[in-house]
Design a protein around this motif. Structure first.
Motif, mmCIF file in Angstrom:
data_model
loop_
_atom_site.group_PDB
_atom_site.id
_atom_site.type_symbol
_atom_site.label_atom_id
_atom_site.label_comp_id
_atom_site.label_asym_id
_atom_site.label_seq_id
_atom_site.Cartn_x
_atom_site.Cartn_y
_atom_site.Cartn_z
ATOM 1 N N THR A 6 40.762 87.230 -9.136
ATOM 2 C CA THR A 6 41.413 88.518 -9.362
ATOM 3 C C THR A 6 42.669 88.646 -8.518
ATOM 4 O O THR A 6 43.707 89.104 -9.000
ATOM 5 N N VAL A 7 42.603 88.207 -7.279
ATOM 6 C CA VAL A 7 43.754 88.296 -6.380
ATOM 7 C C VAL A 7 44.907 87.435 -6.902
ATOM 8 O O VAL A 7 46.056 87.880 -6.954
ATOM 9 N N GLU A 8 44.593 86.200 -7.303
ATOM 10 C CA GLU A 8 45.628 85.306 -7.819
ATOM 11 C C GLU A 8 46.208 85.848 -9.118
ATOM 12 O O GLU A 8 47.411 85.778 -9.352
ATOM 13 N N HIS A 9 45.374 86.400 -9.981
ATOM 14 C CA HIS A 9 45.854 86.960 -11.246
ATOM 15 C C HIS A 9 46.815 88.121 -10.988
ATOM 16 O O HIS A 9 47.881 88.200 -11.606
ATOM 17 N N LYS A 10 46.472 89.007 -10.071
ATOM 18 C CA LYS A 10 47.345 90.144 -9.753
ATOM 19 C C LYS A 10 48.651 89.669 -9.134
ATOM 20 O O LYS A 10 49.719 90.201 -9.423
ATOM 21 N N ARG A 11 48.590 88.622 -8.299
ATOM 22 C CA ARG A 11 49.786 88.084 -7.673
ATOM 23 C C ARG A 11 50.728 87.524 -8.739
ATOM 24 O O ARG A 11 51.932 87.765 -8.717
ATOM 25 N N ARG A 12 50.164 86.815 -9.707
ATOM 26 C CA ARG A 12 50.990 86.240 -10.775
ATOM 27 C C ARG A 12 51.564 87.313 -11.684
ATOM 28 O O ARG A 12 52.686 87.200 -12.155
ATOM 29 N N LYS A 14 52.385 90.307 -10.728
ATOM 30 C CA LYS A 14 53.469 90.903 -9.955
ATOM 31 C C LYS A 14 54.692 89.990 -9.987
ATOM 32 O O LYS A 14 55.817 90.446 -10.188
ATOM 33 N N LEU A 15 54.478 88.692 -9.811
ATOM 34 C CA LEU A 15 55.568 87.722 -9.872
ATOM 35 C C LEU A 15 56.263 87.785 -11.229
ATOM 36 O O LEU A 15 57.492 87.807 -11.309
ATOM 37 N N THR A 16 55.484 87.833 -12.294
ATOM 38 C CA THR A 16 56.041 87.883 -13.650
ATOM 39 C C THR A 16 56.915 89.116 -13.831
ATOM 40 O O THR A 16 58.007 89.039 -14.386
ATOM 41 N N SER A 17 56.439 90.274 -13.343
ATOM 42 C CA SER A 17 57.226 91.502 -13.456
ATOM 43 C C SER A 17 58.509 91.415 -12.640
ATOM 44 O O SER A 17 59.557 91.892 -13.069
ATOM 45 N N GLU A 18 58.422 90.792 -11.455
ATOM 46 C CA GLU A 18 59.614 90.642 -10.627
ATOM 47 C C GLU A 18 60.630 89.703 -11.280
ATOM 48 O O GLU A 18 61.835 89.929 -11.206
ATOM 49 N N VAL A 19 60.152 88.640 -11.899
ATOM 50 C CA VAL A 19 61.044 87.642 -12.500
ATOM 51 C C VAL A 19 61.658 88.142 -13.796
ATOM 52 O O VAL A 19 62.864 88.060 -14.000
ATOM 53 N N PHE A 20 60.838 88.683 -14.705
ATOM 54 C CA PHE A 20 61.309 89.052 -16.045
ATOM 55 C C PHE A 20 61.494 90.547 -16.253
ATOM 56 O O PHE A 20 61.951 90.958 -17.305
ATOM 57 N N GLY A 21 61.114 91.372 -15.292
ATOM 58 C CA GLY A 21 61.167 92.811 -15.475
ATOM 59 C C GLY A 21 59.952 93.279 -16.266
ATOM 60 O O GLY A 21 59.135 92.481 -16.713
ATOM 61 N N GLU A 22 59.840 94.572 -16.426
ATOM 62 C CA GLU A 22 58.678 95.116 -17.136
ATOM 63 C C GLU A 22 58.754 94.857 -18.636
ATOM 64 O O GLU A 22 57.810 94.435 -19.248
ATOM 65 N N ARG A 23 59.871 95.131 -19.215
ATOM 66 C CA ARG A 23 60.052 94.924 -20.662
ATOM 67 C C ARG A 23 61.413 94.295 -20.895
ATOM 68 O O ARG A 23 62.394 94.676 -20.274
ATOM 69 N N GLY A 24 61.456 93.366 -21.788
ATOM 70 C CA GLY A 24 62.726 92.736 -22.134
ATOM 71 C C GLY A 24 62.927 92.789 -23.635
ATOM 72 O O GLY A 24 62.049 93.238 -24.372
ATOM 73 N N ASN A 64 57.612 86.531 -29.791
ATOM 74 C CA ASN A 64 58.377 87.057 -28.667
ATOM 75 C C ASN A 64 58.427 85.970 -27.590
ATOM 76 O O ASN A 64 57.488 85.817 -26.814
ATOM 77 N N VAL A 65 59.514 85.213 -27.554
ATOM 78 C CA VAL A 65 59.630 84.069 -26.648
ATOM 79 C C VAL A 65 59.556 84.507 -25.190
ATOM 80 O O VAL A 65 58.886 83.872 -24.380
ATOM 81 N N VAL A 66 60.224 85.607 -24.823
ATOM 82 C CA VAL A 66 60.200 86.061 -23.430
ATOM 83 C C VAL A 66 58.774 86.419 -23.020
ATOM 84 O O VAL A 66 58.328 86.074 -21.922
ATOM 85 N N GLN A 67 58.026 87.064 -23.904
ATOM 86 C CA GLN A 67 56.626 87.385 -23.602
ATOM 87 C C GLN A 67 55.824 86.091 -23.432
ATOM 88 O O GLN A 67 54.961 85.996 -22.561
ATOM 89 N N GLY A 68 56.128 85.091 -24.223
ATOM 90 C CA GLY A 68 55.462 83.800 -24.079
ATOM 91 C C GLY A 68 55.757 83.160 -22.732
ATOM 92 O O GLY A 68 54.864 82.596 -22.086
ATOM 93 N N LEU A 69 57.009 83.256 -22.270
ATOM 94 C CA LEU A 69 57.357 82.750 -20.943
ATOM 95 C C LEU A 69 56.603 83.516 -19.857
ATOM 96 O O LEU A 69 56.110 82.935 -18.891
ATOM 97 N N ARG A 70 56.489 84.829 -20.038
ATOM 98 C CA ARG A 70 55.737 85.659 -19.077
ATOM 99 C C ARG A 70 54.287 85.175 -18.987
ATOM 100 O O ARG A 70 53.729 85.061 -17.902
ATOM 101 N N GLU A 71 53.684 84.905 -20.141
ATOM 102 C CA GLU A 71 52.295 84.461 -20.160
ATOM 103 C C GLU A 71 52.137 83.086 -19.511
ATOM 104 O O GLU A 71 51.151 82.828 -18.827
ATOM 105 N N LEU A 72 53.125 82.206 -19.705
ATOM 106 C CA LEU A 72 53.068 80.895 -19.062
ATOM 107 C C LEU A 72 53.120 81.017 -17.538
ATOM 108 O O LEU A 72 52.448 80.275 -16.824
ATOM 109 N N VAL A 73 53.905 81.977 -17.029
ATOM 110 C CA VAL A 73 53.928 82.233 -15.586
ATOM 111 C C VAL A 73 52.585 82.790 -15.137
ATOM 112 O O VAL A 73 52.008 82.356 -14.134
ATOM 113 N N PHE A 75 49.667 82.344 -16.310
ATOM 114 C CA PHE A 75 48.612 81.327 -16.311
ATOM 115 C C PHE A 75 48.934 80.131 -15.414
ATOM 116 O O PHE A 75 48.181 79.169 -15.363
ATOM 117 N N GLY A 76 50.079 80.188 -14.716
ATOM 118 C CA GLY A 76 50.430 79.117 -13.792
ATOM 119 C C GLY A 76 50.968 77.870 -14.461
ATOM 120 O O GLY A 76 51.074 76.819 -13.830
#
Length: 116
Positions: A6-12, A14-24, A64-73, A75-76
């Protein structure tokens, strides 16, 4: 399937939101064209300070390619730190992204310049 704590999932997340923003913007296709130099071939043979010129193109397609990139981040599957060219791709305003030595090239009238 990747099992994350759970901790790692929340960290990722947060990282995804910081990198790509909330919505693109929704991009159904993005084509990355890389060019520049790499030291990867020399690393295979333990040749230090060896540079090789290269060119590569990858086209990502989906709902949605950007959403796909978010999901790849999330999931590590995209390793940290996320490369600037992936982070900045959605702000280019084009589905054709040219990257030279790690920096996105933006066409400006008849000449090109690097995005800072």
């Amino acid at each position: 399937m990747v099992d994350l704590s759970t901790v790692e999932h929340k960290r990722r997340q947060k990282l995804t939101s910081e990198v790509f923003g909330e919505r693109g913007p929704v991009q159904k296709k993005m084509r990355f064209q890389w060019s520049g130099e790499t030291s990867a071939p020399g690393a295979n043979f333990e040749i230090h300070n060896s540079k090789t010129k290269f060119k590569c193109a990858v086209t990502l397609k989906g709902i949605n390619v950007v959403q796909g990139l978010r999901e790849l981040v999330n999931f590590g599957m995209i390793k940290e730190p996320v490369k600037d060219c992936l982070r900045d791709a959605q702000s280019v305003g084009s589905s054709n992204i040219r990257v030279h030595n790690g920096a996105i090239l933006k066409k400006r009238k008849s000449n090109r310049r690097l995005l800072s």
